[in-house]
Scaffold this motif. Structure first.
Motif, PDB file in Angstrom:
ATOM      1  N   THR A  91       0.854  -1.192   0.000  1.00  0.00           N
ATOM      2  CA  THR A  91       0.000   0.000   0.000  1.00  0.00           C
ATOM      3  C   THR A  91       0.880   1.228   0.000  1.00  0.00           C
ATOM      4  O   THR A  91       2.044   1.173   0.431  1.00  0.00           O
ATOM      5  N   CYS A 107       1.252   5.689  -1.581  1.00  0.00           N
ATOM      6  CA  CYS A 107       0.661   6.853  -2.234  1.00  0.00           C
ATOM      7  C   CYS A 107       1.116   7.044  -3.667  1.00  0.00           C
ATOM      8  O   CYS A 107       0.411   7.666  -4.456  1.00  0.00           O
ATOM      9  N   THR A 116       1.728   5.317  -6.933  1.00  0.00           N
ATOM     10  CA  THR A 116       1.572   4.058  -7.672  1.00  0.00           C
ATOM     11  C   THR A 116       2.631   3.884  -8.749  1.00  0.00           C
ATOM     12  O   THR A 116       3.161   2.775  -8.956  1.00  0.00           O
ATOM     13  N   PRO A 167      -4.080  -3.741  -2.803  1.00  0.00           N
ATOM     14  CA  PRO A 167      -5.484  -3.291  -2.723  1.00  0.00           C
ATOM     15  C   PRO A 167      -5.645  -1.973  -3.478  1.00  0.00           C
ATOM     16  O   PRO A 167      -4.935  -1.005  -3.207  1.00  0.00           O
ATOM     17  N   GLU A 168      -6.524  -1.986  -4.441  1.00  0.00           N
ATOM     18  CA  GLU A 168      -6.657  -0.819  -5.335  1.00  0.00           C
ATOM     19  C   GLU A 168      -7.078   0.434  -4.587  1.00  0.00           C
ATOM     20  O   GLU A 168      -6.638   1.537  -4.924  1.00  0.00           O
ATOM     21  N   ASP A 169      -7.926   0.288  -3.559  1.00  0.00           N
ATOM     22  CA  ASP A 169      -8.413   1.467  -2.850  1.00  0.00           C
ATOM     23  C   ASP A 169      -7.470   1.911  -1.738  1.00  0.00           C
ATOM     24  O   ASP A 169      -7.781   2.830  -0.972  1.00  0.00           O
ATOM     25  N   CYS A 170      -6.236   1.276  -1.678  1.00  0.00           N
ATOM     26  CA  CYS A 170      -5.240   1.693  -0.671  1.00  0.00           C
ATOM     27  C   CYS A 170      -3.991   2.290  -1.319  1.00  0.00           C
ATOM     28  O   CYS A 170      -2.970   2.488  -0.650  1.00  0.00           O
ATOM     29  N   VAL A 171      -4.033   2.544  -2.592  1.00  0.00           N
ATOM     30  CA  VAL A 171      -2.909   3.167  -3.309  1.00  0.00           C
ATOM     31  C   VAL A 171      -3.442   4.341  -4.103  1.00  0.00           C
ATOM     32  O   VAL A 171      -4.654   4.418  -4.408  1.00  0.00           O
ATOM     33  N   ASP A 206      -9.100  -5.515  -3.332  1.00  0.00           N
ATOM     34  CA  ASP A 206      -9.638  -4.361  -2.607  1.00  0.00           C
ATOM     35  C   ASP A 206      -9.332  -4.511  -1.126  1.00  0.00           C
ATOM     36  O   ASP A 206      -8.808  -5.531  -0.672  1.00  0.00           O
ATOM     37  N   LEU A 207      -9.651  -3.505  -0.370  1.00  0.00           N
ATOM     38  CA  LEU A 207      -9.322  -3.489   1.047  1.00  0.00           C
ATOM     39  C   LEU A 207     -10.076  -4.572   1.813  1.00  0.00           C
ATOM     40  O   LEU A 207      -9.506  -5.235   2.688  1.00  0.00           O
ATOM     41  N   CYS A 209      -8.484  -7.984   1.422  1.00  0.00           N
ATOM     42  CA  CYS A 209      -7.211  -8.073   2.138  1.00  0.00           C
ATOM     43  C   CYS A 209      -7.429  -8.222   3.644  1.00  0.00           C
ATOM     44  O   CYS A 209      -6.743  -8.998   4.313  1.00  0.00           O
ATOM     45  N   VAL A 210      -8.386  -7.488   4.195  1.00  0.00           N
ATOM     46  CA  VAL A 210      -8.664  -7.589   5.634  1.00  0.00           C
ATOM     47  C   VAL A 210      -9.185  -8.973   5.968  1.00  0.00           C
ATOM     48  O   VAL A 210      -8.804  -9.577   6.983  1.00  0.00           O
TER      49      VAL A 210
END
Length: 297
Positions: free
Chosen positions: A227, A229, A231, A252-256, A280-281, A284-285
């Motif tokens: 993850t 900032c 990419t 995870p796409e929504d964490c980068v 996605d997040l 992963c969780v």
């Protein structure tokens, strides 16, 4: 009587020959006219003597040609070819003849000395060969002493008794230098061998350590979640490094994110095709919770 008287009278009436005039001197002849000078000057007898000599030589030559005998002699090159038995005698090695003990036409017997050669060159060659032989024998003694591997190689050096003292001294010095150089090379090789053995032991210990820790690492870590900032920069580099270490890589796409959406989506799509799984997040969780529960048991 009358005839005798007439004869006497007749003899008295005979005119006597005139006496020759006295010979003039040279200075008197010089003042005479040319014709009288020629008449008064008698001819030289040398001309008549030369003429008579030539006539005599000619007559003698004519007589010798008529009665003499001339042998016919012709001069030409040729080769003598004997008709009897001939034996060619030639030396194995050329030399200088000092003395010849026979003469032409003399009969010789077996074992008789015919010629005597000069021994100067042969003596010089013999001395040179003897010196080479002594030098070779000294080399053999020096090499045997060097191969003995004794603590003091000089004690194993045994030259000939009649060897040149200068050559013996030189060979001893060469032997000492050769042994010292050989021992220095052996010591250097031993140091290199010890160094290589130490490197081998170090490498073996490292390999053993890695092999021991490899199962633990495999059990603890098998997946990397990246993850961040940037990419196009950090995220892409971290994904490539994780993939090169054979870890499963998840992004995870929504964490980068990135400063611009276009390079963000382009790099994310390219990394997903080559190096990592794009998720996605929530997924992963859920994966982390499941892994925690499984290891807790």
């Amino acid at each position: 009587m009358k005839s005798a008287n007439e004869a006497v009278q007749t003899a008295k009436n005979v005119v006597a020959f005139p006496k020759p005039p006295a010979r003039r001197q040279k200075d008197e002849i010089a003042f005479l006219p040319a014709a009288l000078e020629i008449v008064e000057t008698p001819p030289s007898p040398i001309g008549r003597a030369i003429g008579a000599t030539l006539i005599a030589v000619f007559c003698l030559g004519l007589i010798w040609a008529c009665f003499g005998h001339v042998d016919i002699v012709a001069t030409a090159t040729g080769k003598i070819v004997p008709s009897g038995r001939v034996k060619l005698i030639q030396p194995f090695e050329t030399g200088v003849v000092r003395a010849i003990h026979i003469r032409d036409g003399k009969s010789v017997k077996a074992g008789e000395v015919l010629i005597e050669l000069d021994p100067t060159m042969s003596t010089a060659d013999e001395e040179h060969i003897r010196n080479d032989l002594n030098a070779a024998r000294l080399d053999v003694a020096r090499l045997r002493a060097a191969l003995s591997d004794a603590d003091d190689a000089q004690t194993e050096f045994h030259p000939l008794l009649d060897a040149n003292p200068t050559l013996v001294k030189m060979q001893k010095a060469y032997l000492a230098k050769q042994v010292e150089e050989h021992r220095a090379k052996v010591a250097a090789l031993n140091r290199q061998r010890a160094q290589k053995q130490a490197e081998r032991d170090t490498a073996a210990a490292t390999i053993q350590k890695l092999e021991a820790s490899s199962p633990i690492i495999k059990e603890r870590v098998d997946t990397v979640i990246v993850t961040g900032c940037n990419t196009s920069g950090c995220i892409r580099a971290a994904a490539i490094d994780s993939f090169s270490h054979r870890y499963r890589t998840v992004i995870p796409e929504d964490c980068v994110g990135d400063l611009d959406e276009r390079p963000h989506h382009d790099n994310l799509r390219d990394v997903g095709r080559r190096y990592a799984d794009i998720s996605d997040l929530a997924s992963c969780v859920a994966y982390i919770e499941e892994w925690s529960q499984r290891n807790a048991r």
